[in-house]
Scaffold this motif. Structure first.
Motif, short mmCIF file in Angstrom:
data_model
loop_
_atom_site.label_atom_id
_atom_site.label_comp_id
_atom_site.label_asym_id
_atom_site.label_seq_id
_atom_site.Cartn_x
_atom_site.Cartn_y
_atom_site.Cartn_z
N ALA A 409 -61.85 33.99 -5.53
CA ALA A 409 -61.50 34.15 -4.13
C ALA A 409 -60.18 33.45 -3.82
CB ALA A 409 -62.60 33.60 -3.24
N GLY A 410 -59.30 34.14 -3.13
CA GLY A 410 -57.98 33.62 -2.81
C GLY A 410 -56.92 33.99 -3.82
N ARG A 411 -57.32 34.50 -4.98
CA ARG A 411 -56.35 34.89 -6.00
C ARG A 411 -55.98 36.37 -5.84
NH1 ARG A 411 -54.73 31.24 -9.10
NH2 ARG A 411 -55.90 29.32 -9.38
N LEU A 412 -54.85 36.73 -6.38
CA LEU A 412 -54.40 38.12 -6.32
C LEU A 412 -55.05 38.91 -7.44
CD1 LEU A 412 -52.43 39.68 -4.50
CD2 LEU A 412 -50.64 39.25 -6.19
N CYS A 413 -55.72 39.98 -7.10
CA CYS A 413 -56.34 40.84 -8.10
C CYS A 413 -55.25 41.56 -8.89
CB CYS A 413 -57.24 41.86 -7.42
SG CYS A 413 -58.02 43.04 -8.54
N PRO A 414 -55.34 41.60 -10.21
CA PRO A 414 -54.30 42.31 -10.99
C PRO A 414 -54.22 43.77 -10.58
CG PRO A 414 -55.73 41.01 -12.43
CD PRO A 414 -56.37 41.01 -11.08
N ASN A 415 -53.01 44.28 -10.59
CA ASN A 415 -52.78 45.71 -10.34
C ASN A 415 -52.92 46.44 -11.67
OD1 ASN A 415 -52.04 48.11 -9.04
ND2 ASN A 415 -49.86 47.72 -9.37
N ALA A 416 -54.14 46.42 -12.18
CA ALA A 416 -54.38 46.87 -13.56
C ALA A 416 -54.38 48.39 -13.67
CB ALA A 416 -55.73 46.32 -14.04
N ALA A 417 -54.08 48.88 -14.88
CA ALA A 417 -54.18 50.31 -15.17
C ALA A 417 -55.65 50.70 -15.29
CB ALA A 417 -53.44 50.62 -16.46
N LEU A 418 -56.00 51.85 -14.69
CA LEU A 418 -57.37 52.36 -14.74
C LEU A 418 -57.47 53.48 -15.77
CD1 LEU A 418 -58.08 52.32 -10.90
CD2 LEU A 418 -58.48 50.52 -12.58
N ASP A 419 -58.68 54.00 -15.93
CA ASP A 419 -58.93 54.99 -16.98
C ASP A 419 -58.08 56.24 -16.84
OD1 ASP A 419 -60.74 53.36 -18.19
OD2 ASP A 419 -62.52 54.29 -17.29
N ASP A 420 -57.76 56.62 -15.61
CA ASP A 420 -57.00 57.87 -15.41
C ASP A 420 -55.49 57.66 -15.49
OD1 ASP A 420 -56.46 56.54 -13.09
OD2 ASP A 420 -57.28 58.06 -11.73
N GLY A 421 -55.05 56.44 -15.86
CA GLY A 421 -53.63 56.18 -16.01
C GLY A 421 -52.97 55.60 -14.77
N ARG A 422 -53.62 55.76 -13.63
CA ARG A 422 -53.07 55.18 -12.41
C ARG A 422 -53.40 53.69 -12.35
NH1 ARG A 422 -55.31 58.81 -7.63
NH2 ARG A 422 -57.18 58.68 -8.92
N ARG A 423 -52.64 52.97 -11.53
CA ARG A 423 -52.93 51.56 -11.33
C ARG A 423 -53.76 51.37 -10.08
NH1 ARG A 423 -50.83 47.83 -14.65
NH2 ARG A 423 -49.35 48.65 -16.21
N LEU A 424 -54.37 50.19 -9.98
CA LEU A 424 -55.33 49.91 -8.93
C LEU A 424 -54.78 50.21 -7.54
CD1 LEU A 424 -58.13 48.67 -8.23
CD2 LEU A 424 -56.96 46.46 -8.07
N ASP A 425 -53.55 49.78 -7.24
CA ASP A 425 -53.00 49.96 -5.90
C ASP A 425 -52.89 51.43 -5.51
OD1 ASP A 425 -52.81 47.26 -5.61
OD2 ASP A 425 -50.63 47.13 -5.82
N GLU A 426 -52.67 52.29 -6.49
CA GLU A 426 -52.57 53.72 -6.19
C GLU A 426 -53.91 54.29 -5.73
OE1 GLU A 426 -49.96 56.01 -9.07
OE2 GLU A 426 -50.33 54.20 -10.23
N ILE A 427 -54.99 53.71 -6.20
CA ILE A 427 -56.33 54.17 -5.81
C ILE A 427 -56.75 53.53 -4.49
CG2 ILE A 427 -58.74 54.32 -6.52
CD1 ILE A 427 -56.79 55.85 -8.31
N VAL A 428 -56.53 52.23 -4.38
CA VAL A 428 -56.99 51.51 -3.19
C VAL A 428 -56.18 51.90 -1.96
CG1 VAL A 428 -57.26 49.22 -2.17
CG2 VAL A 428 -57.83 49.59 -4.58
N ALA A 429 -54.86 52.00 -2.12
CA ALA A 429 -53.96 52.50 -1.06
C ALA A 429 -54.20 51.82 0.29
CB ALA A 429 -54.11 54.02 -0.93
N GLY A 430 -54.19 50.49 0.30
CA GLY A 430 -54.22 49.76 1.56
C GLY A 430 -55.58 49.57 2.18
N ARG A 431 -56.65 49.84 1.44
CA ARG A 431 -58.01 49.65 1.98
C ARG A 431 -58.66 48.42 1.35
NH1 ARG A 431 -60.03 55.55 0.37
NH2 ARG A 431 -58.57 55.08 -1.32
N PHE A 432 -59.84 48.07 1.83
CA PHE A 432 -60.68 47.11 1.14
C PHE A 432 -61.32 47.81 -0.06
CE2 PHE A 432 -60.42 44.69 5.04
CZ PHE A 432 -60.52 43.37 4.62
#
Length: 510
Positions: A409-432
């Motif tokens: 808690a309080g740390r930045l979650c890595p913007n890791a690559a997911l199985d489909d090749g996209r990174r986390l931020d591309e999927i989350v797109a500003g949501r929780f």
């Protein structure tokens, strides 16, 4: 009748532009007021880390920033005779967030990208050459902002639900809040020189730091044909002493060698006083301070502009949630609680590095020659020097962490690559989002979606899974700014604690 807007942003530098764009992505109407007619043409900030590169990517500027930035390959410590004491090398490849961990750039080019990008958002109006003269709030109601058109002299006013003071070290908004800048006891005068040349300097592609109390210096390449030097000024010296190339060239010569003076175009020569200061209050009701209005950081770790973009990323989504009613008013209390200690920690680190490199007289030089090469061989120290990860945010209403137990808690979650090749931020797109090491059930997915969020699995063997395991968590709740709100082992409970955050309205994705 005085017009009213949800948010007025005072100042159209990188921090103000970032805040306005992030708010626009959530559908918030903003008016940005800036006293200057156009972008300040001279280079100032030159470094962003991968955490703040990630913020630019969220604005939709991932490829555009890549085109104007130059990866930095680490840090080289040099003694007064230009002998290398230690070299901390990093590659130019992407780090945990998908971007190089150190990036050099020209600030006017970045500002042009930010302003061009802002035009994509119809909810934001930018008014330049407009001087804000008064910011006044009376009780719990809206804030009155008075301004003057510097061309015509025409005066105007607007009422704002909130005002963001991104107006620099001499902030008018800070005066309106009644905040005081506390001096953290660091002040040095430096000569800053920016040079453009087609010549190849044939130097190592990292930052060179000359550790010398007599003439500390920094050299770095900031672009394909752009370079920066910084030299600590001695007592009685000023920038005017070095405007003549004949006086300046001896300072540059250890790096430029036999390159003719005529091949070096001086872009800027300026004197800067590097200071360490922190505002005692960052908020008064509907007024907020961001960027240099709230903090001034010595440049030794390249975090001045980074801190301003972090301020914008931290506050914008909270403000959007309060404005649309999906977050309570007290969510805004977390802004200073989270950002002020973080900024203080980064200022402290910059002071420490600056002191270690520039003070101590002749005994300090002798000690550095003996100790620095030994320390540089320590793997743990090398990791610390090269690691771009910044400290975790302190506890707040939006960072839920136990006092005596280490947690994600309080740390930045890595913007890791997911199985489909996209990174986390591309999927989350500003949501929780809930990131889970085990698959979520249909009911858990439905509960997260009902609250405006989503569940994302981190299968065994992936970077996200390893990150969860190292943090002793089965799952985490990640905020729209990428920060972990809470961590735990009960996925159903975590899904049920997702804030009911407002809809993300941006039409495009990072």
């Amino acid at each position: 009748m005085t017009p009213r807007v949800p948010v007025v942003v005072v100042g159209a530098g990188p921090t103000g532009m970032t805040a306005a764009t992030l708010l626009a992505q959530h559908g918030v109407e903003c008016l940005v007021l800036d006293r200057w007619e156009s972008i300040y043409p001279q280079p100032r900030a030159v470094h962003l880390d991968d955490e703040t590169y990630r913020i630019l990517a969220r604005l939709g500027l991932r490829e555009e920033f890549a085109a104007i930035s130059w990866p930095c390959h680490g840090l080289r410590l040099i003694d007064p005779s230009m002998r290398v004491l230690a070299e901390f090398q990093r590659g130019a490849e992407a780090g945990r967030h998908g971007y190089p961990e150190a990036n050099m750039f020209d600030q006017p080019e970045l500002e042009r990208l930010l302003r061009t990008n802002l035009k994509r958002h119809a909810t934001v109006t930018l008014r330049c050459n407009t001087e804000v003269t008064t910011v006044a709030q009376d009780g719990p109601g809206p804030v009155r902002v008075d301004f003057t058109d510097r061309d015509s002299g025409t005066r105007g006013s607007v009422l704002a639900d909130y005002v963001l003071g991104c107006d620099g070290a001499n902030s008018l908004v800070r005066d309106a809040i009644g905040a005081t800048m506390h001096d953290l006891r660091f002040e040095q005068r430096w000569l800053v020189v920016d040079v453009a040349t087609e010549a190849d300097l044939r130097e190592w592609e990292g930052v060179h730091q000359v550790c010398d109390p007599n003439r500390a210096a920094t050299y770095m390449r900031v672009g394909r044909h752009r370079y920066r030097w910084e030299f600590r000024l001695r007592q009685g010296e000023t920038a005017d002493d070095y405007r003549d190339i004949g006086h300046l060239h001896p300072l540059l010569a250890p790096w430029t060698g036999d390159i003719p003076v005529e091949a070096l175009e001086i872009v800027r020569i300026a004197e800067y006083t590097f200071r360490a200061r922190l505002a005692d209050r960052w908020r008064d009701r509907r007024l907020f301070l961001l960027g240099d209005a709230a903090h001034l950081t010595p440049p030794f770790i390249g975090q001045g502009l980074c801190a301003g973009l972090r301020d914008a990323a931290n506050l914008a989504w909270k403000l959007a949630g309060v404005l649309d009613g999906s977050l309570p008013q007290h969510a805004l209390d977390s802004y200073q609680a989270e950002r002020k200690p973080h900024a203080h920690a980064m200022i402290g680190l910059a002071k420490l590095i600056g002191t270690a490199m520039t003070r101590g007289g002749k005994p300090g030089n002798v000690l550095r020659r003996l100790v620095v090469p030994l320390l540089a061989r320590m793997p743990r120290l090398r990791r610390i020097v090269l690691d771009s990860e910044t400290p975790a945010l302190h506890r707040s209403g939006l960072v839920v962490r136990p006092r005596l137990r280490r947690t994600l808690a309080g740390r930045l979650c890595p913007n890791a690559a997911l199985d489909d090749g996209r990174r986390l931020d591309e999927i989350v797109a500003g949501r929780f989002a809930v990131i889970t090491a085990s698959p979520a059930s249909p009911a858990q997915h439905a509960e997260a979606e009902r609250r405006g969020g989503l569940c994302i699995a981190a299968p065994a063997g992936t970077d996200l899974h390893h990150w969860l395991r190292r943090g002793h968590a089965q799952a985490v709740v990640v905020r729209p700014d990428g920060t972990v709100l809470r961590a735990g082992r009960d996925l159903t409970e975590l899904c049920a604690t997702l804030p009911r955050f407002g809809a993300f309205v941006r039409g495009d994705r990072p």
